[in-house]
Design a protein around this motif. Structure first.
Motif, PDB file in Angstrom:
ATOM      1  N   GLY A 167       0.849  -1.200   0.000  1.00 15.13           N
ATOM      2  CA  GLY A 167       0.000   0.000   0.000  1.00 15.13           C
ATOM      3  C   GLY A 167       0.876   1.238   0.000  1.00 15.13           C
ATOM      4  N   MET A 168       1.439   1.555  -1.196  1.00 19.17           N
ATOM      5  CA  MET A 168       2.484   2.590  -1.261  1.00 19.17           C
ATOM      6  C   MET A 168       1.873   3.985  -1.413  1.00 19.17           C
ATOM      7  SD  MET A 168       5.160   0.925  -0.683  1.00 19.17           S
ATOM      8  CE  MET A 168       6.373   2.175  -1.019  1.00 19.17           C
ATOM      9  N   LYS A 205       0.703   7.707   1.060  1.00 20.26           N
ATOM     10  CA  LYS A 205       1.373   8.807   1.773  1.00 20.26           C
ATOM     11  C   LYS A 205       2.208   8.312   2.949  1.00 20.26           C
ATOM     12  CE  LYS A 205       0.201  13.393   3.647  1.00 20.26           C
ATOM     13  NZ  LYS A 205       1.438  13.484   4.364  1.00 20.26           N
ATOM     14  N   ILE A 206       1.624   7.487   3.804  1.00 22.67           N
ATOM     15  CA  ILE A 206       2.357   7.113   5.023  1.00 22.67           C
ATOM     16  C   ILE A 206       3.503   6.142   4.704  1.00 22.67           C
ATOM     17  CG2 ILE A 206       0.951   5.133   5.821  1.00 22.67           C
ATOM     18  CD1 ILE A 206       2.385   8.020   7.941  1.00 22.67           C
ATOM     19  N   ALA A 207       3.291   5.289   3.717  1.00 24.23           N
ATOM     20  CA  ALA A 207       4.378   4.366   3.331  1.00 24.23           C
ATOM     21  C   ALA A 207       5.598   5.161   2.883  1.00 24.23           C
ATOM     22  CB  ALA A 207       3.898   3.434   2.218  1.00 24.23           C
ATOM     23  N   HIS A 224      -1.016   0.654  -7.958  1.00 22.41           N
ATOM     24  CA  HIS A 224      -0.529   1.678  -8.894  1.00 22.41           C
ATOM     25  C   HIS A 224       0.947   1.924  -8.638  1.00 22.41           C
ATOM     26  CE1 HIS A 224      -4.887   2.455  -8.235  1.00 22.41           C
ATOM     27  NE2 HIS A 224      -4.864   2.562  -9.554  1.00 22.41           N
ATOM     28  N   PRO A 247      -5.621   1.616   3.325  1.00 19.00           N
ATOM     29  CA  PRO A 247      -6.718   2.045   4.193  1.00 19.00           C
ATOM     30  C   PRO A 247      -7.279   0.858   4.986  1.00 19.00           C
ATOM     31  CG  PRO A 247      -6.990   2.907   1.962  1.00 19.00           C
ATOM     32  CD  PRO A 247      -5.885   1.903   1.897  1.00 19.00           C
ATOM     33  N   PRO A 248      -7.931   1.140   6.122  1.00 19.39           N
ATOM     34  CA  PRO A 248      -8.366   0.046   7.005  1.00 19.39           C
ATOM     35  C   PRO A 248      -9.371  -0.916   6.362  1.00 19.39           C
ATOM     36  CG  PRO A 248      -9.182   2.192   7.786  1.00 19.39           C
ATOM     37  CD  PRO A 248      -8.191   2.470   6.700  1.00 19.39           C
ATOM     38  N   GLU A 267      -0.822  -0.872  10.027  1.00 24.11           N
ATOM     39  CA  GLU A 267      -0.929   0.565  10.306  1.00 24.11           C
ATOM     40  C   GLU A 267      -2.149   0.778  11.192  1.00 24.11           C
ATOM     41  OE1 GLU A 267      -0.240   3.547  10.600  1.00 24.11           O
ATOM     42  OE2 GLU A 267       1.609   3.807   9.517  1.00 24.11           O
ATOM     43  N   LYS A 268      -2.238   1.945  11.810  1.00 21.85           N
ATOM     44  CA  LYS A 268      -3.422   2.273  12.593  1.00 21.85           C
ATOM     45  C   LYS A 268      -4.498   2.826  11.669  1.00 21.85           C
ATOM     46  CE  LYS A 268      -4.325   6.083  12.688  1.00 21.85           C
ATOM     47  NZ  LYS A 268      -4.667   7.225  11.766  1.00 21.85           N
ATOM     48  N   PRO A 269      -5.772   2.677  11.969  1.00 16.15           N
ATOM     49  CA  PRO A 269      -6.338   1.761  12.953  1.00 16.15           C
ATOM     50  C   PRO A 269      -6.142   0.327  12.475  1.00 16.15           C
ATOM     51  CG  PRO A 269      -8.072   2.705  11.592  1.00 16.15           C
ATOM     52  CD  PRO A 269      -6.798   3.373  11.177  1.00 16.15           C
ATOM     53  N   HIS A 293       1.206   4.743  16.187  1.00 11.72           N
ATOM     54  CA  HIS A 293       2.424   5.554  16.082  1.00 11.72           C
ATOM     55  C   HIS A 293       2.491   6.685  17.089  1.00 11.72           C
ATOM     56  CE1 HIS A 293       0.626   9.028  13.960  1.00 11.72           C
ATOM     57  NE2 HIS A 293      -0.180   8.141  13.416  1.00 11.72           N
ATOM     58  N   HIS A 332      -4.947  15.179   4.262  1.00 15.26           N
ATOM     59  CA  HIS A 332      -5.427  13.959   3.586  1.00 15.26           C
ATOM     60  C   HIS A 332      -5.979  14.300   2.206  1.00 15.26           C
ATOM     61  CE1 HIS A 332      -5.047  11.831   7.406  1.00 15.26           C
ATOM     62  NE2 HIS A 332      -5.584  12.900   7.961  1.00 15.26           N
ATOM     63  N   GLN A 388      -8.066  11.889  -0.292  1.00 13.45           N
ATOM     64  CA  GLN A 388      -8.188  10.498   0.204  1.00 13.45           C
ATOM     65  C   GLN A 388      -9.670  10.185   0.469  1.00 13.45           C
ATOM     66  OE1 GLN A 388      -5.531  10.098   3.576  1.00 13.45           O
ATOM     67  NE2 GLN A 388      -3.706  10.105   2.296  1.00 13.45           N
ATOM     68  N   ASP A 397     -10.074   9.090  12.097  1.00 13.56           N
ATOM     69  CA  ASP A 397      -8.771   8.609  11.604  1.00 13.56           C
ATOM     70  C   ASP A 397      -7.641   9.310  12.369  1.00 13.56           C
ATOM     71  OD1 ASP A 397      -7.009   7.214   9.428  1.00 13.56           O
ATOM     72  OD2 ASP A 397      -6.410   9.308   9.451  1.00 13.56           O
TER      73      ASP A 397
HETATM   74  P1  NAP Z   1      -3.111   6.836   1.120  1.00 10.39           P
HETATM   75  O1  NAP Z   1      -2.136   7.930   0.814  1.00 10.39           O
HETATM   76  O2  NAP Z   1      -4.454   6.892   0.498  1.00 10.39           O
HETATM   77  O3  NAP Z   1      -2.380   5.473   0.813  1.00 10.39           O
HETATM   78  C1  NAP Z   1      -2.997   4.229   0.950  1.00 10.39           C
HETATM   79  C2  NAP Z   1      -2.518   3.339  -0.179  1.00 10.39           C
HETATM   80  O4  NAP Z   1      -3.155   2.074  -0.061  1.00 10.39           O
HETATM   81  C3  NAP Z   1      -2.886   3.891  -1.540  1.00 10.39           C
HETATM   82  O5  NAP Z   1      -1.806   4.608  -2.110  1.00 10.39           O
HETATM   83  C4  NAP Z   1      -3.252   2.682  -2.362  1.00 10.39           C
HETATM   84  O6  NAP Z   1      -2.188   2.345  -3.224  1.00 10.39           O
HETATM   85  C5  NAP Z   1      -3.395   1.539  -1.362  1.00 10.39           C
HETATM   86  N1  NAP Z   1      -4.724   0.930  -1.435  1.00 10.39           N
HETATM   87  C6  NAP Z   1      -4.985  -0.379  -1.475  1.00 10.39           C
HETATM   88  N2  NAP Z   1      -6.285  -0.613  -1.546  1.00 10.39           N
HETATM   89  C7  NAP Z   1      -6.890   0.570  -1.526  1.00 10.39           C
HETATM   90  C8  NAP Z   1      -8.238   0.966  -1.586  1.00 10.39           C
HETATM   91  N3  NAP Z   1      -9.245   0.085  -1.674  1.00 10.39           N
HETATM   92  N4  NAP Z   1      -8.504   2.282  -1.553  1.00 10.39           N
HETATM   93  C9  NAP Z   1      -7.516   3.196  -1.482  1.00 10.39           C
HETATM   94  N5  NAP Z   1      -6.200   2.859  -1.432  1.00 10.39           N
HETATM   95  C10 NAP Z   1      -5.894   1.553  -1.466  1.00 10.39           C
HETATM   96  O7  NAP Z   1      -3.372   6.763   2.696  1.00 10.39           O
HETATM   97  P2  NAP Z   1      -2.317   7.025   3.881  1.00 10.39           P
HETATM   98  O8  NAP Z   1      -2.435   8.428   4.340  1.00 10.39           O
HETATM   99  O9  NAP Z   1      -0.996   6.517   3.514  1.00 10.39           O
HETATM  100  O10 NAP Z   1      -2.987   6.142   5.033  1.00 10.39           O
HETATM  101  C11 NAP Z   1      -2.925   4.740   5.026  1.00 10.39           C
HETATM  102  C12 NAP Z   1      -3.064   4.244   6.449  1.00 10.39           C
HETATM  103  O11 NAP Z   1      -2.013   4.808   7.228  1.00 10.39           O
HETATM  104  C13 NAP Z   1      -4.375   4.684   7.102  1.00 10.39           C
HETATM  105  O12 NAP Z   1      -4.879   3.663   7.922  1.00 10.39           O
HETATM  106  C14 NAP Z   1      -3.969   5.882   7.951  1.00 10.39           C
HETATM  107  O13 NAP Z   1      -4.779   6.045   9.106  1.00 10.39           O
HETATM  108  C15 NAP Z   1      -2.551   5.495   8.337  1.00 10.39           C
HETATM  109  N6  NAP Z   1      -1.720   6.656   8.676  1.00 10.39           N
HETATM  110  C16 NAP Z   1      -1.710   7.764   7.855  1.00 10.39           C
HETATM  111  C17 NAP Z   1      -0.973   8.891   8.248  1.00 10.39           C
HETATM  112  C18 NAP Z   1      -0.906  10.142   7.400  1.00 10.39           C
HETATM  113  O14 NAP Z   1      -0.434  11.178   7.885  1.00 10.39           O
HETATM  114  N7  NAP Z   1      -1.309  10.131   6.142  1.00 10.39           N
HETATM  115  C19 NAP Z   1      -0.268   8.872   9.442  1.00 10.39           C
HETATM  116  C20 NAP Z   1      -0.241   7.710  10.201  1.00 10.39           C
HETATM  117  C21 NAP Z   1      -0.993   6.622   9.809  1.00 10.39           C
HETATM  118  P3  NAP Z   1      -2.527   1.589  -4.597  1.00 10.39           P
HETATM  119  O15 NAP Z   1      -3.706   2.260  -5.189  1.00 10.39           O
HETATM  120  O16 NAP Z   1      -1.264   1.747  -5.386  1.00 10.39           O
HETATM  121  O17 NAP Z   1      -2.796   0.165  -4.208  1.00 10.39           O
END
Ligand code: NAP
Length: 313
Positions: free
Chosen positions: A11-12, A14-16, A39, A70-71, A91-93, A120, A154, A157, A170
């Motif tokens: 799941g590459m 934002k947080i990854a 992607h 996402p969760p 990741e959380k949650p 975290h 976000h 998202q 979240d």
């Molecule tokens: P994000 O940027 O939307 O990234 C999530 C990734 O998961 C997407 O790039 C997507 O990559 C993949 N994915 C797989 N299945 C998906 C689906 N059905 N719908 C959407 N994306 C899907 O989100 P994020 O901010 O990194 O957050 C992800 C998790 O980390 C959440 O649980 C969030 O609470 C946690 N988190 C986020 C932060 C923050 O500041 N952003 C901080 C701490 C924790 P592909 O489309 O390439 O598969």
């Protein structure tokens, strides 16, 4: 010397990219050996796969996966990884529901792999000193204020406003992960009001009244529509002064004075998480605290729901 744990990141988003990649690079217990995302493309020369089944079929040697999706989609991926005998960092949650997280915990125990429900914010600089200071204090009341601009933090998202995306909970669950760590007594939902945009399935704001086991009130104010200064603050009034944990747990002060730097092994939240994950893998145990998720679930059970203006990015 113990061999590094071979890790795939799934799941590459934002947080990854913002936190997991640099933390893994900085913690010697892990070797990043593959990434998985629907992607995008590979990280440098590393093998890249569109989903976990392609990773499994590839035969790349894996010991553990970290799930940054996402969760709503995390449980199925985690279950598949545990079937392979891989350790899993969530990741959380940790899931979209309580029962699915408990099922994963039981599956991990049966398969003898480690499951890590990461929180975290508990690894922020001020959290452990706050817990130590509060341990023998009588809490009179507390306030939790978590108000941030969803468009800034976000952007686009959509999953966050879909069912199971938690909306303002979240970030709000981060506050609860800190509160349940630092407060000396369990807390319960007493009253709750949730603001749900007319065109969305998850809340944009909420006000929750908790009580702790001694009857002390804990008022939580969450809002995703905050412009200007952002707030991630917890203030705890006690019989021996007022503790303030600001900037998401990073900054601790007592009665307005800044507390001494606790020093020690704290070098950022995500390096702390990865050190903990390595430790539980090496010890052959899991770390699954569902406390913060339970409080969110109880809020949804208890809340009055108000429909508010539609939200557009
Ligand atoms: P994000 O940027 O939307 O990234 C999530 C990734 O998961 C997407 O790039 C997507 O990559 C993949 N994915 C797989 N299945 C998906 C689906 N059905 N719908 C959407 N994306 C899907 O989100 P994020 O901010 O990194 O957050 C992800 C998790 O980390 C959440 O649980 C969030 O609470 C946690 N988190 C986020 C932060 C923050 O500041 N952003 C901080 C701490 C924790 P592909 O489309 O390439 O598969």
């Amino acid at each position: 010397m113990t061999a590094p744990i071979r890790l795939a990141l799934i799941g590459m988003g934002k947080i990854a990219r913002d936190q997991h990649l640099p933390a893994i690079a900085g913690v010697s217990s892990f070797d990043l050996v593959a990434t998985v995302s629907r992607h995008g493309g590979p990280e440098g020369d590393l093998p890249f796969f569109p989903d976990i089944d392609a990773l499994i079929d590839s035969g790349v040697g894996i010991d553990a996966v970290a799930l940054c999706t996402p969760p709503q989609v995390r449980r199925a991926i985690a279950a598949r990884a545990i079937e392979q005998g891989w350790h899993v960092f969530l990741e959380k949650p940790p899931g979209a529901t309580l029962a699915e997280v408990i099922a994963l915990r039981d599956q991990a125990a049966a398969r003898e792999v480690s499951l890590f429900a990461s929180w975290h914010s508990r690894y922020a600089q001020g959290v452990e000193p706050a817990r130590a200071w509060l341990a023998d204090r009588a809490v009179r009341r507390a306030t939790i204020t978590w108000r941030e601009d969803v468009r800034h933090w976000h952007p686009g998202q959509d999953w966050i406003f879909e069912a199971g995306g938690f909306g303002v909970f979240d970030p709000g669950i981060n506050a609860l992960s800190i509160a349940t760590r630092i407060l000396p007594h369990p807390m319960f939902v007493d009253t709750a009001e949730i603001d749900l945009p007319a065109n969305r399935a998850a809340p944009i704001a909420a006000r929750v009244g908790f009580l702790d086991a001694t009857g002390a009130p804990i008022a939580m104010d969450l809002d995703f529509r905050q412009e200007g200064p952002q707030s991630w603050d917890i203030v705890v009034e006690t019989d021996a002064g007022t503790l303030t944990l600001a900037r998401g747990g990073a900054e601790l002060s007592i009665d307005g004075g800044t507390a001494a730097d606790p020093g020690g092994e704290l070098h950022g939240e995500y390096p702390g998480l990865y050190r903990r994950f390595a430790a539980i893998v090496r010890a052959g145990v899991s770390d699954v605290d569902v406390g913060p998720l339970r409080l969110v679930a109880d809020t949804f059970l208890r809340a009055r729901i108000n429909t508010v203006a539609a939200f557009e990015w």
